[in-house]
Scaffold this motif. Structure first.
Motif, PDB file in Angstrom:
ATOM      1  N   HIS A  28       0.864  -1.172   0.000  1.00 58.25           N
ATOM      2  CA  HIS A  28       0.000   0.000   0.000  1.00 58.25           C
ATOM      3  C   HIS A  28       0.909   1.234   0.000  1.00 58.25           C
ATOM      4  O   HIS A  28       2.127   1.105   0.087  1.00 58.25           O
TER       5      HIS A  28
ATOM      6  N   GLU B 225      -1.141   3.286  -3.891  1.00 63.12           N
ATOM      7  CA  GLU B 225      -0.515   2.178  -4.615  1.00 63.12           C
ATOM      8  C   GLU B 225      -1.620   1.163  -4.840  1.00 63.12           C
ATOM      9  O   GLU B 225      -2.239   0.723  -3.865  1.00 63.12           O
ATOM     10  N   TYR B 226      -1.879   0.803  -6.096  1.00 66.25           N
ATOM     11  CA  TYR B 226      -3.003  -0.087  -6.366  1.00 66.25           C
ATOM     12  C   TYR B 226      -2.848  -1.386  -5.574  1.00 66.25           C
ATOM     13  O   TYR B 226      -1.838  -2.063  -5.659  1.00 66.25           O
ATOM     14  N   CYS B 227      -3.895  -1.699  -4.773  1.00 63.54           N
ATOM     15  CA  CYS B 227      -3.768  -2.826  -3.857  1.00 63.54           C
ATOM     16  C   CYS B 227      -4.978  -3.751  -3.936  1.00 63.54           C
ATOM     17  O   CYS B 227      -5.231  -4.524  -3.031  1.00 63.54           O
TER      18      CYS B 227
ATOM     19  N   MET C 158      -9.707   3.159  -0.007  1.00 60.64           N
ATOM     20  CA  MET C 158      -8.840   2.987   1.158  1.00 60.64           C
ATOM     21  C   MET C 158      -8.416   4.394   1.579  1.00 60.64           C
ATOM     22  O   MET C 158      -7.295   4.825   1.363  1.00 60.64           O
TER      23      MET C 158
ATOM     24  N   HIS D 100      -9.062  -0.433  -3.596  1.00 61.44           N
ATOM     25  CA  HIS D 100      -7.943   0.509  -3.436  1.00 61.44           C
ATOM     26  C   HIS D 100      -8.437   1.959  -3.380  1.00 61.44           C
ATOM     27  O   HIS D 100      -7.999   2.747  -2.540  1.00 61.44           O
TER      28      HIS D 100
ATOM     29  N   CYS E 267      -4.761   5.752  -0.045  1.00 61.90           N
ATOM     30  CA  CYS E 267      -3.755   4.796  -0.461  1.00 61.90           C
ATOM     31  C   CYS E 267      -3.353   5.148  -1.883  1.00 61.90           C
ATOM     32  O   CYS E 267      -4.204   5.436  -2.720  1.00 61.90           O
TER      33      CYS E 267
HETATM   34 CU1  CUA Z   1      -4.050   0.093  -0.269  1.00 69.86          CU
HETATM   35 CU2  CUA Z   1      -4.180   0.904  -2.467  1.00 69.86          CU
END
Ligand code: CUA
Length: 349
Positions: free
Chosen positions: A179, A216-218, A225, A222, A214
């Motif tokens: 993340h 960063e693609y998670c 988040m 995402h 967030c």
């Molecule tokens: Cu955690 Cu994107």
């Protein structure tokens, strides 16, 4: 009547603990790194300007030479159709286009390394607030090791003024995938990487509720988040810590809900400090957010909806409605359990 007086007592308590102030703080939704309100964000903005100026000069030189060559050597009527004279093996030109880019790159590396050092390797002052942030799909677990407080998705920190600096140092970790912690007005992005400790710090110069997310693609959720940093006056922050440190409210009017909560699967994932769980003793669930002071948060589901009993009911009824794909399943609670659990959780101020 009893409930009204409990509600009134809670309101009085909220006012006394300074939580009222948190609701009156200015909302800072600006996702713009060029409007920094914290030293690390300032440092990053300055580095960004250095990089932008250098790259802009490169652009002007390259585009200028290209435009000059296109105009000067364009096809004209009466040309003989042959190529212009070609130049090979000029060591001056080759040295120039090798050495100049190397020098430019070295300058950019030094600027970047210095900025990273100032933000990620800074020594922690004595009076700093320490916060451990653990990224989960798709919410933020937040610990205050110095205070024994555990919460989620909303980080309360004190304002840090020039004449009375009180920075906050973050330890960033992940429970699953990568993340990235990003509150644009306070600092740049720092990844939360499984099995790795990353560090950074913040020192917000003004109070307010800073919005972040967030970066960063998670996975599926995402984009939901979301993150809030609630920057308060020192006294309000201390009052908040004190209030978060108290065990959960035990309200006799919601005994049924407390019983239902502690005897269903809720307790497998969520902890409530002070709640007695049959057969285990006390709660140990850490897979989902700690709910000890759930109602003191502004939002539910990591920012997906405002915190209020109606949204809480929607959430528990089926989290997949508000946040499709989230890891809390539809528990298929019957209406009586749903009602009693919502009533119970609504008392957890
Ligand atoms: Cu955690 Cu994107």
């Amino acid at each position: 009547m009893r409930r009204a007086s409990v509600a009134l007592a809670c309101l009085v308590a909220l006012g006394a603990t300074g939580l009222q102030a948190a609701e009156e703080l200015p909302m800072r939704r600006i996702a713009n790194m060029f409007e920094p309100l914290s030293t690390p964000a300032h440092i990053i903005m300055e580095s960004a300007y250095v990089v932008l100026i250098i790259t802009f000069v490169i652009f002007v030189v390259v585009a200028g030479l290209l435009a000059y060559a296109c105009i000067k050597f364009r096809a004209k009527p009466g040309d003989d159709g042959k190529e212009p004279p070609q130049i090979y093996g000029s060591s001056q030109i080759e040295m120039a286009w090798t050495v100049i880019p190397i020098l430019i790159t070295v300058v950019l590396i030094i600027v970047t390394a210095r900025t990273i050092g100032q933000i990620q390797n800074a020594p922690m002052p004595e009076n700093a607030v320490e916060v451990r942030v653990v990224g989960h799909q798709w919410w933020w677990e937040i610990h205050y090791p110095g205070y024994g407080v555990v919460t989620a998705n909303e980080i309360h920190i004190p304002v840090s003024r020039k004449d009375a600096p009180r920075p906050t140092f973050l330890l960033l970790q992940s429970a699953d995938v990568i993340h990235s912690f990003w509150v644009p007005q306070l600092a740049g992005k720092t990844d939360l990487v499984p099995n790795r400790d990353n560090r950074m710090w913040l020192d917000p110069h003004e109070t307010g509720v800073y919005f972040g997310n967030c970066a960063e693609y998670c996975g599926t959720q995402h984009a939901n988040m979301l993150l809030r940093v609630i920057v308060e006056e020192e006294a309000d922050f201390e009052a908040w810590i004190k209030q978060q440190n108290t065990p959960a409210v035990v309200d006799a009017s919601v005994d049924q809900g407390r019983h239902d909560f502690s005897t269903t699967s809720c307790v497998n994932c969520h902890n409530i400090k002070g709640l007695e769980v049959p057969a285990i003793g006390s709660g140990t669930g850490v897979f989902g957010p700690d709910l000890t002071h759930l109602m003191s948060r502004q939002t539910i589901g990591a920012g997906v909806a405002d915190m209020n009993p109606e949204n809480l009911r929607d959430w528990i009824k089926d989290p997949q409605n508000l946040k499709p794909g989230c890891l809390m399943p539809d528990m298929r609670l019957g209406k009586p359990e749903l009602d009693s659990i919502v009533e119970y959780l609504s008392t957890l101020k």
